[in-house]
Write a protein that holds these residues in place. Structure first.
Motif, PDB file in Angstrom:
ATOM      1  N   ASP A 137      29.855  -8.533  -3.261  1.00 18.66           N
ATOM      2  CA  ASP A 137      30.916  -7.723  -2.417  1.00 18.66           C
ATOM      3  C   ASP A 137      30.489  -6.948  -1.408  1.00 18.66           C
ATOM      4  O   ASP A 137      30.701  -5.824  -1.587  1.00 18.66           O
ATOM      5  N   TRP A 138      30.075  -7.362  -0.315  1.00 20.12           N
ATOM      6  CA  TRP A 138      29.154  -6.693   1.012  1.00 20.12           C
ATOM      7  C   TRP A 138      29.951  -6.326   1.641  1.00 20.12           C
ATOM      8  O   TRP A 138      31.243  -6.981   2.465  1.00 20.12           O
ATOM      9  N   THR A 139      29.742  -4.930   2.523  1.00 12.67           N
ATOM     10  CA  THR A 139      30.271  -4.614   3.402  1.00 12.67           C
ATOM     11  C   THR A 139      29.741  -5.364   4.629  1.00 12.67           C
ATOM     12  O   THR A 139      28.790  -5.842   4.407  1.00 12.67           O
ATOM     13  N   GLU A 140      30.233  -5.196   6.066  1.00  7.48           N
ATOM     14  CA  GLU A 140      29.599  -5.640   7.203  1.00  7.48           C
ATOM     15  C   GLU A 140      28.218  -4.939   7.301  1.00  7.48           C
ATOM     16  O   GLU A 140      28.369  -3.639   6.990  1.00  7.48           O
TER      17      GLU A 140
ATOM     18  N   LYS B  55      28.644   0.653  -5.225  1.00  3.67           N
ATOM     19  CA  LYS B  55      28.418   1.750  -3.744  1.00  3.67           C
ATOM     20  C   LYS B  55      26.988   2.059  -3.473  1.00  3.67           C
ATOM     21  O   LYS B  55      26.394   2.835  -2.936  1.00  3.67           O
TER      22      LYS B  55
ATOM     23  N   HIS C  48      26.493 -10.438   7.241  1.00  2.00           N
ATOM     24  CA  HIS C  48      27.577 -10.488   6.051  1.00  2.00           C
ATOM     25  C   HIS C  48      27.561 -11.636   5.731  1.00  2.00           C
ATOM     26  O   HIS C  48      27.777 -12.190   4.609  1.00  2.00           O
TER      27      HIS C  48
ATOM     28  N   ILE D 155      23.551  -2.393   4.571  1.00  2.00           N
ATOM     29  CA  ILE D 155      24.875  -2.927   4.180  1.00  2.00           C
ATOM     30  C   ILE D 155      25.080  -2.107   2.632  1.00  2.00           C
ATOM     31  O   ILE D 155      24.268  -1.687   1.808  1.00  2.00           O
ATOM     32  N   ASP D 156      26.487  -1.967   2.079  1.00  2.00           N
ATOM     33  CA  ASP D 156      26.945  -1.418   1.148  1.00  2.00           C
ATOM     34  C   ASP D 156      27.352  -2.510   0.030  1.00  2.00           C
ATOM     35  O   ASP D 156      28.230  -3.399   0.401  1.00  2.00           O
TER      36      ASP D 156
ATOM     37  N   LYS E  72      30.274  -3.008  -2.142  1.00  4.84           N
ATOM     38  CA  LYS E  72      31.681  -2.163  -2.349  1.00  4.84           C
ATOM     39  C   LYS E  72      31.689  -2.058  -3.758  1.00  4.84           C
ATOM     40  O   LYS E  72      32.475  -1.007  -4.103  1.00  4.84           O
TER      41      LYS E  72
ATOM     42  N   ARG F  25      23.344   1.199  -1.546  1.00  4.31           N
ATOM     43  CA  ARG F  25      22.838   0.674  -0.161  1.00  4.31           C
ATOM     44  C   ARG F  25      21.783   0.028  -0.217  1.00  4.31           C
ATOM     45  O   ARG F  25      20.895   0.066  -1.050  1.00  4.31           O
TER      46      ARG F  25
END
Ligand code: GAP
Length: 469
Positions: free
Chosen positions: A140-143, A96, A123, A90-91, A93, A98
């Motif tokens: 504020d995570w990515t999928e 940035k 997520h 996951i990143d 956002k 990981r």
């Protein structure tokens, strides 16, 4: 209670005393790479030698192997690594960075609960649990997406005609693909095992904690082949053997070790039962956090690997029992040790700070003598007295034949003792003016700091006995 600064102290001692340096340091380093220095490389060799002796040489049911790191890529399709050897990435956002979604969940809700969360639900679970980015604190995570951990490289010399191959992520597959070779060429009978020490590579998403999690590391692995009926009994034997190795051979305190059985959700794609041997690492940020970290896994791999390789290679990998004529694919118990983690636990366990009677403090690494990079240090009392120097060099030359030995005439004698304490040298031999009179030397014991005089001609026998204890 773990000392929350212990890791920093170990990293600093390792650099100061030539155990472990940051990798490629003069170029600003390469994140999470480490180089074993002069004392560290000897310590590492001693750990590997101790492992090899205990698990391979001293047993009648074990043989060794040294397979190539680069293997036919079909190996990794058959083993399941191409399909399943991945972590959920996951990143954040905002900043940035990981991260591993499963690890962040593990820290909050435990290993088993985290392992039960499916990739597509990670997520939502991170949000539900209010898990913040360890770097910037945002939520504020990515999928999550799967990230295969194998390092890819190219083989071949003509650009455009190169083949993709992998750096091995475990040494184990080198053993499985050689199972038939060993059966056909060596006098082995099931139950027997093959041991191997070597490098493995994983493109870890979050390496860290010094040498605990790196992208290049060394494993010491055993694949032990058994009849399916023997599995339970042999599994228990390997648990017992692992305990003996860590406590008696590496000298790690038993209260810093524990076994932990994997919950069903945590098991690797090949395993139906796994126990980890864990060490109490001082990774926590505060004094009341204990972090148990995996040193070794003991897995029941069943007949998964040999069956897969039989299917993919179309080679017969069955075993015929010479007595019963039964033909079957052996099952495998796999004790898999991390060499660098074993060394890290040896370093942490050996570290002691002691208050001395004169009010000063000393740091002493209480390695077992079989592991100590230097077993005996020899000093002349004074550097500028030729006869003391010559006699010390003669004694050093004599002792070098039997022990890992170092000569040191730099600085005051007290400083030389402190240096050897930090290197973990069990005995220091000092040549003084009495030596020239009566051919005796002073031997100083690292742990008790007691000194006794011993005749030079009896030195070797005296030290042999002491170092064998
Ligand atoms: N063949 C089985 C296998 O590879 P594993 O639990 O993934 O099992 C075995 O790895 C051991 O290798 C671990 O117990 C650990 O000590 C060590 N290890 C695994 N990943 C590592 C890493 N990134 N850095 C250092 N050591 C690692």
């Amino acid at each position: 209670m773990p000392d929350s600064n212990l890791m920093e102290k170990i990293v600093s001692l390792c650099k100061r005393r030539g155990f472990v340096y940051p990798g490629s340091e003069i170029y600003g380093g390469l994140a999470n790479t480490w180089d074993y220095g002069p004392y560290g490389s000897v310590l590492k060799k001693n750990v590997k030698d101790a492992w090899w002796k205990y698990f391979v040489e001293d047993r009648d049911d074990m043989v060794g192997l040294d397979a190539a790191i680069l293997m036919n890529p079909k190996t990794w399709v058959a083993s399941g690594h191409v399909g399943s050897f991945s972590d959920p990435l996951i990143d954040c956002k905002k900043c940035k960075t990981r991260h591993r979604g499963d690890k962040l969940l593990e820290d909050k809700i435990g290993n088993a609960a985290a392992a039960a969360v499916k990739l597509e639900d990670i997520h939502a679970k991170l949000i539900e649990e209010g898990i913040k980015c360890p770097n910037c604190g945002a939520i504020d995570w990515t999928e999550a997406k799967t990230f295969n951990l194998m390092f890819k490289t190219q083989q071949g010399v003509i650009e455009g005609e190169t083949d993709d191959i992998y750096l091995r992520p475990e040494t184990a597959q080198g053993i499985f693909v050689n199972f038939k070779n060993v059966i056909d060429t060596c006098r082995v009978r099931v139950p027997f095992g093959i041991g191997q020490i070597g490098k493995a590579f994983r493109n870890e998403i979050t390496p860290g904690n010094f040498t605990f999690r790196t992208r290049e590391f060394e494993q010491m692995e055993i694949e032990y082949f058994v009849h399916p009926d023997q599995k339970k009994e042999k599994f228990e034997e390997w648990k017992e053997q692992s305990k003996i190795f860590f406590s008696d051979i590496l000298g790690i305190r038993t209260d810093n070790l524990r076994f932990r059985e994997h919950e069903a959700e945590e098991l690797s794609h090949y395993s139906s039962l796994t126990f980890d041997v864990e060490y109490r690492f001082p990774f926590g940020k505060t004094d009341d956090v204990e972090t148990w970290g995996e040193l070794q896994g003991i897995a029941d791999r069943g007949d998964y690997d040999l069956s897969q390789h039989e299917n993919f290679s179309k080679k017969d990998l069955k075993y015929r029992d010479p007595q019963t004529n039964e033909v079957y694919i052996p099952h495998v118990i796999e004790p898999s040790f991390g060499c660098d983690r074993a060394i890290l636990s040896v370093l942490l366990d050996a570290y002691n700070e002691e208050k001395l009677e004169d009010g000063t403090e000393r740091v002493v690494m209480k390695f077992k003598p079989n592991l100590a990079p230097v077993q005996v240090a020899v000093f002349p009392l004074l550097k500028n007295k030729d006869d003391l120097v010559q006699k010390s060099k003669d004694i050093h030359k004599m002792l070098k034949k039997s022990f890992r030995c170092e000569y040191d005439d730099g600085g005051a004698i007290g400083k030389r003792y402190r240096r050897q304490d930090e290197i973990g040298t069990p005995f220091c031999v000092t040549v003084d003016f009495d030596t020239l009179e009566n051919d005796t030397v002073t031997i100083r014991d690292r742990d008790t700091m007691e000194q006794e005089r011993v005749k030079t001609e009896e030195l070797e026998e005296f030290l042999s006995k002491k170092l064998a204890q």
